[in-house]
Design a protein around this motif. Structure first.
Motif, PDB file in Angstrom:
ATOM      1  N   MET B 120      18.999  35.387  14.477  1.00  0.00           N
ATOM      2  CA  MET B 120      19.077  36.848  14.423  1.00  0.00           C
ATOM      3  C   MET B 120      20.473  37.309  14.819  1.00  0.00           C
ATOM      4  SD  MET B 120      15.500  37.494  16.311  1.00  0.00           S
ATOM      5  CE  MET B 120      15.483  39.261  16.419  1.00  0.00           C
ATOM      6  N   VAL B 121      21.013  36.681  15.868  1.00  0.00           N
ATOM      7  CA  VAL B 121      22.351  37.056  16.327  1.00  0.00           C
ATOM      8  C   VAL B 121      23.372  36.760  15.228  1.00  0.00           C
ATOM      9  CG1 VAL B 121      24.157  36.475  17.968  1.00  0.00           C
ATOM     10  CG2 VAL B 121      21.835  36.759  18.755  1.00  0.00           C
ATOM     11  N   LEU B 122      23.227  35.585  14.621  1.00  0.00           N
ATOM     12  CA  LEU B 122      24.160  35.202  13.563  1.00  0.00           C
ATOM     13  C   LEU B 122      24.063  36.166  12.387  1.00  0.00           C
ATOM     14  CD1 LEU B 122      26.117  33.164  12.333  1.00  0.00           C
ATOM     15  CD2 LEU B 122      24.167  31.902  11.513  1.00  0.00           C
ATOM     16  N   ILE B 123      22.818  36.502  12.006  1.00  0.00           N
ATOM     17  CA  ILE B 123      22.641  37.360  10.842  1.00  0.00           C
ATOM     18  C   ILE B 123      23.235  38.743  11.096  1.00  0.00           C
ATOM     19  CG2 ILE B 123      20.861  38.547   9.482  1.00  0.00           C
ATOM     20  CD1 ILE B 123      19.190  36.011   9.683  1.00  0.00           C
ATOM     21  N   SER B 124      23.149  39.195  12.349  1.00  0.00           N
ATOM     22  CA  SER B 124      23.657  40.533  12.663  1.00  0.00           C
ATOM     23  C   SER B 124      25.072  40.520  13.207  1.00  0.00           C
ATOM     24  CB  SER B 124      22.753  41.211  13.693  1.00  0.00           C
ATOM     25  OG  SER B 124      21.662  41.782  13.043  1.00  0.00           O
ATOM     26  N   ALA B 125      25.731  39.357  13.188  1.00  0.00           N
ATOM     27  CA  ALA B 125      27.038  39.289  13.824  1.00  0.00           C
ATOM     28  C   ALA B 125      28.082  40.021  12.994  1.00  0.00           C
ATOM     29  CB  ALA B 125      27.454  37.839  14.001  1.00  0.00           C
ATOM     30  N   TYR B 126      28.964  40.728  13.699  1.00  0.00           N
ATOM     31  CA  TYR B 126      30.019  41.451  12.979  1.00  0.00           C
ATOM     32  C   TYR B 126      31.384  41.161  13.575  1.00  0.00           C
ATOM     33  CZ  TYR B 126      31.109  44.972   9.481  1.00  0.00           C
ATOM     34  OH  TYR B 126      31.548  45.603   8.353  1.00  0.00           O
ATOM     35  N   SER B 127      31.433  40.133  14.451  1.00  0.00           N
ATOM     36  CA  SER B 127      32.743  39.702  14.925  1.00  0.00           C
ATOM     37  C   SER B 127      32.696  38.190  15.062  1.00  0.00           C
ATOM     38  CB  SER B 127      33.102  40.351  16.257  1.00  0.00           C
ATOM     39  OG  SER B 127      32.645  39.560  17.316  1.00  0.00           O
ATOM     40  N   PHE B 128      33.869  37.573  15.087  1.00  0.00           N
ATOM     41  CA  PHE B 128      33.905  36.115  15.134  1.00  0.00           C
ATOM     42  C   PHE B 128      33.201  35.570  16.367  1.00  0.00           C
ATOM     43  CE2 PHE B 128      37.697  34.979  12.191  1.00  0.00           C
ATOM     44  CZ  PHE B 128      36.924  35.383  11.117  1.00  0.00           C
ATOM     45  N   ILE B 129      33.307  36.313  17.488  1.00  0.00           N
ATOM     46  CA  ILE B 129      32.711  35.808  18.725  1.00  0.00           C
ATOM     47  C   ILE B 129      31.196  35.727  18.596  1.00  0.00           C
ATOM     48  CG2 ILE B 129      32.382  36.261  21.173  1.00  0.00           C
ATOM     49  CD1 ILE B 129      35.071  37.519  21.253  1.00  0.00           C
ATOM     50  N   THR B 130      30.580  36.825  18.162  1.00  0.00           N
ATOM     51  CA  THR B 130      29.125  36.808  18.055  1.00  0.00           C
ATOM     52  C   THR B 130      28.663  35.842  16.975  1.00  0.00           C
ATOM     53  OG1 THR B 130      29.505  38.924  17.006  1.00  0.00           O
ATOM     54  CG2 THR B 130      28.297  38.935  19.034  1.00  0.00           C
ATOM     55  N   LEU B 131      29.447  35.746  15.921  1.00  0.00           N
ATOM     56  CA  LEU B 131      29.120  34.812  14.846  1.00  0.00           C
ATOM     57  C   LEU B 131      29.021  33.407  15.410  1.00  0.00           C
ATOM     58  CD1 LEU B 131      28.791  35.520  11.877  1.00  0.00           C
ATOM     59  CD2 LEU B 131      31.093  34.756  11.483  1.00  0.00           C
ATOM     60  N   PHE B 132      30.019  33.051  16.208  1.00  0.00           N
ATOM     61  CA  PHE B 132      30.058  31.691  16.744  1.00  0.00           C
ATOM     62  C   PHE B 132      28.953  31.469  17.768  1.00  0.00           C
ATOM     63  CE2 PHE B 132      31.636  28.332  19.504  1.00  0.00           C
ATOM     64  CZ  PHE B 132      31.848  27.360  18.562  1.00  0.00           C
ATOM     65  N   ILE B 133      28.734  32.466  18.623  1.00  0.00           N
ATOM     66  CA  ILE B 133      27.684  32.302  19.635  1.00  0.00           C
ATOM     67  C   ILE B 133      26.324  32.187  18.959  1.00  0.00           C
ATOM     68  CG2 ILE B 133      26.488  33.442  21.526  1.00  0.00           C
ATOM     69  CD1 ILE B 133      29.088  34.480  22.492  1.00  0.00           C
ATOM     70  N   GLY B 134      26.109  32.988  17.921  1.00  0.00           N
ATOM     71  CA  GLY B 134      24.842  32.902  17.194  1.00  0.00           C
ATOM     72  C   GLY B 134      24.649  31.526  16.591  1.00  0.00           C
ATOM     73  N   LEU B 135      25.708  31.010  15.998  1.00  0.00           N
ATOM     74  CA  LEU B 135      25.638  29.689  15.380  1.00  0.00           C
ATOM     75  C   LEU B 135      25.264  28.631  16.407  1.00  0.00           C
ATOM     76  CD1 LEU B 135      26.289  28.081  12.773  1.00  0.00           C
ATOM     77  CD2 LEU B 135      28.524  27.699  13.723  1.00  0.00           C
ATOM     78  N   GLU B 136      25.913  28.681  17.560  1.00  0.00           N
ATOM     79  CA  GLU B 136      25.626  27.686  18.593  1.00  0.00           C
ATOM     80  C   GLU B 136      24.228  27.880  19.153  1.00  0.00           C
ATOM     81  OE1 GLU B 136      27.675  24.968  19.686  1.00  0.00           O
ATOM     82  OE2 GLU B 136      28.156  25.592  17.664  1.00  0.00           O
ATOM     83  N   LEU B 137      23.835  29.154  19.285  1.00  0.00           N
ATOM     84  CA  LEU B 137      22.534  29.441  19.889  1.00  0.00           C
ATOM     85  C   LEU B 137      21.406  28.915  19.008  1.00  0.00           C
ATOM     86  CD1 LEU B 137      21.378  30.749  22.358  1.00  0.00           C
ATOM     87  CD2 LEU B 137      21.346  32.921  21.202  1.00  0.00           C
ATOM     88  N   PHE B 138      21.605  28.835  17.693  1.00  0.00           N
ATOM     89  CA  PHE B 138      20.517  28.256  16.914  1.00  0.00           C
ATOM     90  C   PHE B 138      20.707  26.769  16.661  1.00  0.00           C
ATOM     91  CE2 PHE B 138      22.625  28.947  12.702  1.00  0.00           C
ATOM     92  CZ  PHE B 138      22.245  27.778  12.073  1.00  0.00           C
ATOM     93  N   ILE B 248      18.907  29.982   5.446  1.00  0.00           N
ATOM     94  CA  ILE B 248      19.163  31.423   5.370  1.00  0.00           C
ATOM     95  C   ILE B 248      20.291  31.805   6.317  1.00  0.00           C
ATOM     96  CG2 ILE B 248      18.169  33.689   5.839  1.00  0.00           C
ATOM     97  CD1 ILE B 248      15.542  32.697   4.828  1.00  0.00           C
ATOM     98  N   ALA B 249      20.233  31.233   7.542  1.00  0.00           N
ATOM     99  CA  ALA B 249      21.278  31.553   8.523  1.00  0.00           C
ATOM    100  C   ALA B 249      22.636  31.076   8.030  1.00  0.00           C
ATOM    101  CB  ALA B 249      20.926  30.916   9.866  1.00  0.00           C
ATOM    102  N   ALA B 250      22.673  29.873   7.451  1.00  0.00           N
ATOM    103  CA  ALA B 250      23.946  29.334   6.977  1.00  0.00           C
ATOM    104  C   ALA B 250      24.494  30.188   5.831  1.00  0.00           C
ATOM    105  CB  ALA B 250      23.763  27.898   6.512  1.00  0.00           C
ATOM    106  N   PHE B 251      23.583  30.729   5.015  1.00  0.00           N
ATOM    107  CA  PHE B 251      24.013  31.633   3.933  1.00  0.00           C
ATOM    108  C   PHE B 251      24.709  32.860   4.508  1.00  0.00           C
ATOM    109  CE2 PHE B 251      22.862  35.510   1.628  1.00  0.00           C
ATOM    110  CZ  PHE B 251      23.549  35.293   0.447  1.00  0.00           C
TER     111      PHE B 251
END
Lengths: 197, 478
Positions: B120-138, B248-251
Motif C-alpha cells: 500500500m505504501v509503495l502504491i501510494s508513494a510519491y517520493s523516492f524515500i517512501t517508494l523505497f521504504i514501501g519496497l523494503e516493507l513488503f 502489482i506492486a512491482a508494476f
C-alpha cells in the motif's frame, strides 16, 4: 583557528590509527575495542563540524549499544581466527587494488570539484540542530519516519519467528515420570567376560 | 511546515492496517494455540474493511499528503483493492495447509499484513524515500515468510531471494541517488519538473540502475534468475502472494519511477524496455516448454507475461500504460488462479510439484480441472478469455506508436507460448491419473473463492469494458 586545526589533526590521525588497528590487531576483542575508539574519534570530528546531535548519537547508539552487543557476540562465539586469516595474502592484492581505485577517485573528486567555492555557513549562536532535525523528521518526513518504525517491527517479528523454535520447554512431565518402569531407565547388557591370554 | 491529523485522512487505509497489525500481534500472543484461527479471521476482516475504506476514497479527486510523499490517485485505489483481494484469496486457499504446518502460527498472518502494508505504501508513494521504504516493507517479510518452514529447499529459496533482492534494492538506491544528484529533488513531482542540472548523463546512468531494480522486482529477463528457484522452493502459500500481489506492486514501482518521475528520459527507458521485453518473452516462453515441474513452468510463464506487460510501457503513451495496468491485473488474477488450484490440490505433507501430479485431474475433480483450463486458456491468450483481451490491448497500443514489428514478434512468442499451456490442459483431461481418489475441497469459502477467481478470467474476457475503462482513466486525462 590554530587550536581548531591542532585538535582536528590530532583526532584525525588518531582516527586513522585506530581504524587501521581494527584491521591489524590479532585479537577480535582488541579490534572491537579499537572500533569503539575510532567511533569516539569520529564523534569528535563531527562535533567540530557543529553536528553535535549526530556526534552524541554516534556515541550513545554505536558505542553504548551496538558495540557492547558486538563485544558480547565476539566473546561468546569462539571465532576460529586461523580460518579467517587463511587467504589473507591472496585477498590482500584485490583489497589494495580496490583501495587504490577508491582513493584515486576521491582525490579526483576533491581536486576537480570546487570545494573552496562552497559557502561557509554560519549558524546563529542559538541554533540547535537537534531541534532542527526533530522539526524536519516530525513534519516533513513524518510519514517516512513512522514507516521506518514499521520496518523495524518487521525485523523484530521476522527475526523472532525465524530463530524461535517450537516450545521445547524443559519442564517436568509428571505422568511420564510416574509411568516410567525400571527397564526404561536401566539397560542390562550381556557382555562376554574378558579372556585372559 | 506543520503536521496535523487531517493530513492522515487520505492515508486512512494505511493507518487502519497498521493498527490492525498491532491488534493481531497482541491477539495472537494472548490467545495461544487453540484459537489459531482468530489471527486468520482478523487478517481477512482487516483486508475486507480496507477494501471498503479504499473504495470510499476512490470517489475523491487525486490527493497528495505528507509534503508530497504520499498520493492517492485512481491507479493507487484500483490497484490497492486488487492487492487486498489477491491477499485475501491467497490466505483463503492457503489456510488449511497452513494450519497443518509450523507456518500456521500467527506470525505468518502478521507478516502477510506487513506485506500488504508495504505494498500500500509503495502504491501510494510519491517520493523516492517512501517508494523505497514501501519496497523494503513488503520485501523483508516475504524473505522471512519463505524461510519460516525450516527445510533445506526453502532455506535455499529464501537465501537466493534475500541476497538477490537486497542487491536489487541497493541498485535501486544507487540509481535514485544519481537521479537525486542530477535533479536535486526527491519527490516525484519535483523530479518530473526538474531541469536536469548537469548533463543528463548522470540521470541516465541512474535510470539504468533503477531499471535493473524494477526488472528484478518484476522478474523480467535478464534479471529473472531468481523467479523459478523461488517459486519452486518457497512454500506454496508464499508463492501465491509472490506470484500475484507482488507483481502489482512491482508494476506500480515501474510506473512511479519511469512514467511519473522520469518522463524526461522516456526515449531512453523505452529503448531499454524494448530489450527487456523481447528477452523476457523469448527466455520465458522457450524455457517454459521444457519444464516438467509445474511451478517452474508457471515461473517461466510469468517471466514471459511480464514481457508482454512491459510492451504496454514501451509504447510510452497513456493508452499503453492503461493497457499494461489492465494486463498486470489480469495476470495477477490468472496467476493466483493457477497457483490457487495447485494449493487446493496440495495437502499438508504433499505439495504439487510435477506437471504429472495434475494427471487426470478431470476425473478426480472436474470443477477444479475446468478452472485450471480457463486459467491456462487465458494465459495462452485464447479468446474469449481476459488474457486474450489484455494482450490485444497491449498490442494495439504498440501499433499506435508504429512499433508493428514488435507487436508481430510478440504474437509469434504468444503462439510458441500457447504450446505449454495447452500441454497442461492435455495432461489434465486426456491422461490417466495415477491415483484415482477424488479430490474434495472442504469449505464453501474456498470453493466459492477459486470459482470466482477463475471465472473472473472469463468474465473479464467477455465484459472487459468496465475495468479497462477504469485503467485507461487512471492514465488518460485522469
Amino acid at each position: 583557528m590554530l587550536l581548531q586545526q591542532v585538535v582536528f589533526y590530532f583526532f584525525a590521525i588518531s582516527l586513522i590509527f585506530s581504524a587501521s588497528m581494527v584491521i591489524f590487531s590479532r585479537n577480535p576483542v582488541t579490534s572491537a575495542l579499537f572500533l569503539v575508539y575510532s567511533f569516539f574519534n569520529s564523534a569528535i570530528l563531527w562535533m567540530m563540524l557543529n553536528a553535535e546531535f549526530l556526534s552524541l548519537v554516534l556515541i550513545f547508539v554505536y558505542v553504548g549499544a551496538v558495540m557492547t552487543l558486538f563485544l558480547f557476540v565476539v566473546m561468546m562465539l569462539n571465532i576460529d581466527t586461523e580460518t579467517l586469516r587463511k587467504g589473507f595474502i591472496k585477498h590482500a592484492v584485490l583489497a589494495v587494488g580496490v583501495v587504490i581505485v577508491v582513493l584515486v577517485l576521491m582525490m579526483m573528486a576533491i581536486w576537480t570539484g570546487n570545494l573552496a567555492g562552497l559557502p561557509d555557513i554560519q549558524a546563529p549562536a542559538n541554533y540547535s540542530n537537534t531541534h532542527a532535525l526533530g522539526n524536519e523528521l516530525y513534519t516533513h518526513y513524518v510519514y517516512a519516519f513512522e514507516l521506518s518504525a514499521m520496518l523495524l517491527l518487521v525485523a523484530i517479528i521476522s527475526a523472532i519467528s525465524l530463530s524461535h523454535h517450537k516450545p521445547k520447554r524443559k519442564t517436568q512431565n509428571i505422568s511420564s515420570q510416574v509411568d516410567a518402569k525400571p527397564k526404561d531407565r536401566v539397560h542390562l547388557i550381556n557382555m562376554s567376560s574378558e579372556k585372559k591370554v | 511546515m506543520s503536521f496535523t491529523l487531517s493530513q492522515l485522512i487520505p492515508a486512512i487505509p494505511e493507518v487502519f492496517v497498521t493498527i490492525m497489525i498491532a491488534v493481531t500481534i497482541l491477539v495472537s500472543l494472548f490467545l495461544g494455540e487453540k484459537h489459531r484461527n482468530a489471527t486468520f479471521y482478523l487478517t481477512q476482516a482487516t483486508l475486507l474493511i480496507c477494501t471498503l475504506l479504499t473504495v470510499n476514497i476512490f470517489h475523491h479527486q487525486t490527493q497528495i499528503a505528507f509534503h508530497n510523499s504520499f498520493i492517492v490517485d485512481h491507479m493507487a485505489c484500483i490497484l490497492k483493492v486488487f492487492v487486498y483481494a489477491m491477499t485475501f484469496l491467497s490466505l483463503l486457499y492457503a489456510q488449511p495447509y497452513l494450519r497443518g504446518t509450523e507456518l500456521g502460527a500467527g506470525e505468518f498472518y502478521i507478516l502477510t499484513l506487513f506485506v500488504v502494508l508495504g505494498m500500500m505504501v509503495l502504491i501510494s508513494a510519491y517520493s523516492f524515500i517512501t517508494l523505497f521504504i514501501g519496497l523494503e516493507l513488503f520485501s523483508l517479510p516475504l524473505y522471512a515468510m519463505i524461510a519460516m518452514q525450516r527445510t533445506a529447499v526453502t532455506a535455499e529459496a529464501a537465501m537466493k531471494y534475500f541476497v538477490l533482492g537486497s542487491s536489487a534494492s541497493a541498485f535501486l538506491l544507487f540509481g535514485m541517488s544519481m537521479v537525486y544528484g542530477a535533479t536535486g529533488a526527491l519527490t516525484i513531482p519535483d523530479i518530473q519538473n526538474a531541469v536536469l542540472l548537469h548533463s543528463p548523463t548522470i540521470a541516465i546512468l541512474g535510470l539504468i540502475f533503477i531499471l535493473a531494480a524494477v526488472a528484478f522486482k518484476l522478474g523480467a529477463a535478464p534479471f529473472h534468475m531468481w523467479i523459478p528457484d523461488v517459486y519452486e522452493g518457497a512454500p506454496l502459500p508464499v508463492t501465491l502472494i509472490l506470484a500475484s500481489a507482488t507483481k502489482i506492486a512491482a508494476f506500480v514501482l515501474a510506473i512511479r519511477l519511469l512514467v511519473n518521475a522520469l518522463p524526461l528520459l522516456t526515449n531512453q527507458w523505452q529503448h531499454m524496455l524494448i530489450f527487456v521485453a523481447i528477452l523476457s518473452m523469448l527466455i520465458g516462453n522457450l524455457v517454459a516448454i521444457v519444464q516438467t515441474n509445474i511451478r517452474r513452468m508457471l515461473a517461466y510463464s510469468s517471466i514471459a507475461q511480464m514481457g508482454y506487460m512491459l510492451l504496454g510501457l514501451v509504447s510510452g503513451i497513456g493508452v499503453g500504460f492503461g493497457a499494461a495496468m489492465f494486463y498486470i491485473i489480469v495476470y495477477a488474477i490468472m496467476s493466483l488462479g493457477a497457483f490457487g488450484v495447485l494449493m487446493l490440490i496440495s495437502r499438508t505433507g504433499f505439495e504439487v510439484h510435477s506437471i504429472n501430479d495434475l494427471r487426470g485431474l478431470n476425473r478426480r475433480n472436474p470443477w477444479l480441472a475446468f478452472m485450471m483450463l480457463l486459467v491456462m486458456f487465458s494465459m495462452a491468450g485464447i479468446p474469449p478469455s481476459a488474457g486474450f483481451f489484455a494482450k490485444i490491448a497491449v498490442l494495439v497500443a504498440l501499433v499506435h506508436v508504429h512499433l508493428v514489428w514488435l507487436a508481430a514478434l510478440a504474437l509469434i512468442f504468444a503462439i510458441i507460448g500457447a504450446y505449454y499451456y495447452l500441454c497442461v490442459v492435455k495432461v489434465m483431461y486426456f491422461e490417466e491419473p495415477e491415483e484415482t481418489s477424488l479430490i474434495e475441497i472442504n469449505g464453501l469459502g474456498k470453493q466459492l473463492g477459486i470459482s470466482v477467481n477463475c471465472l473472473m478470467v472469463l468474465v473479464l474476457g467477455i465484459l472487459p469494458t468496465g475495468l479497462f475503462q477504469l485503467c485507461q482513466a487512471a492514465f488518460v486525462g485522469g
